[in-house]
Design an enzyme around this catalytic site. Structure first.
Site, PDB file in Angstrom:
ATOM      1  N   CYS A 210      -5.103   4.612  44.709  1.00  0.00           N
ATOM      2  CA  CYS A 210      -6.319   4.721  45.536  1.00  0.00           C
ATOM      3  C   CYS A 210      -7.341   3.677  45.093  1.00  0.00           C
ATOM      4  O   CYS A 210      -7.961   3.009  45.922  1.00  0.00           O
ATOM      5  CB  CYS A 210      -6.927   6.115  45.425  1.00  0.00           C
ATOM      6  SG  CYS A 210      -5.836   7.438  45.987  1.00  0.00           S
TER       7      CYS A 210
ATOM      8  N   CYS B 174      -6.525   8.918  41.125  1.00  0.00           N
ATOM      9  CA  CYS B 174      -5.414   8.212  41.780  1.00  0.00           C
ATOM     10  C   CYS B 174      -5.509   6.698  41.567  1.00  0.00           C
ATOM     11  O   CYS B 174      -6.388   6.037  42.121  1.00  0.00           O
ATOM     12  CB  CYS B 174      -5.440   8.555  43.276  1.00  0.00           C
ATOM     13  SG  CYS B 174      -4.307   7.607  44.282  1.00  0.00           S
TER      14      CYS B 174
END
Length: 102
Positions: free
Chosen positions: A32, A29
């Site tokens: 993230c 991600c």
């Protein structure tokens, strides 16, 4: 305090700490990875609060504590209860979530 869990024990951390902020993320991600340093900075600015990063794919039981359906998801817990959560890549939105449990 800032930590990345290495076992599926978020429920124990939430139960044993009054104020807990959680970043649910995954290695793939991009947002993230962008948010992790911002999350870590907030941890250094908020003593008395526990900040935890959880790999949402690796730890499914921990993921169940917040209705995680998108990453990154941030969740605020106080006295063992989920107060609120958000999916964001904006530091100011994350700071507002932290303020909810201060």
């Amino acid at each position: 305090m800032f930590t990345e869990i290495e076992q599926d024990n978020l429920q124990e951390i939430v139960a044993n700490n009054e104020k807990v902020m959680v970043q649910f993320s995954a290695s793939w991600c991009g947002n993230c990875r962008i948010m992790k340093p911002k999350f870590k900075k907030l941890a250094s600015e908020n003593e008395g609060m526990t900040f935890v990063v959880v790999d949402a794919e690796q730890f499914p039981e921990s993921r169940k504590l917040a209705k995680v359906d998108n990453l990154p998801t941030f969740a605020a817990f106080k006295n063992g209860q989920l107060v609120n959560q958000t999916q964001t890549n904006k530091a100011e939105v994350l700071a507002e979530l932290v303020a909810e449990i201060q």
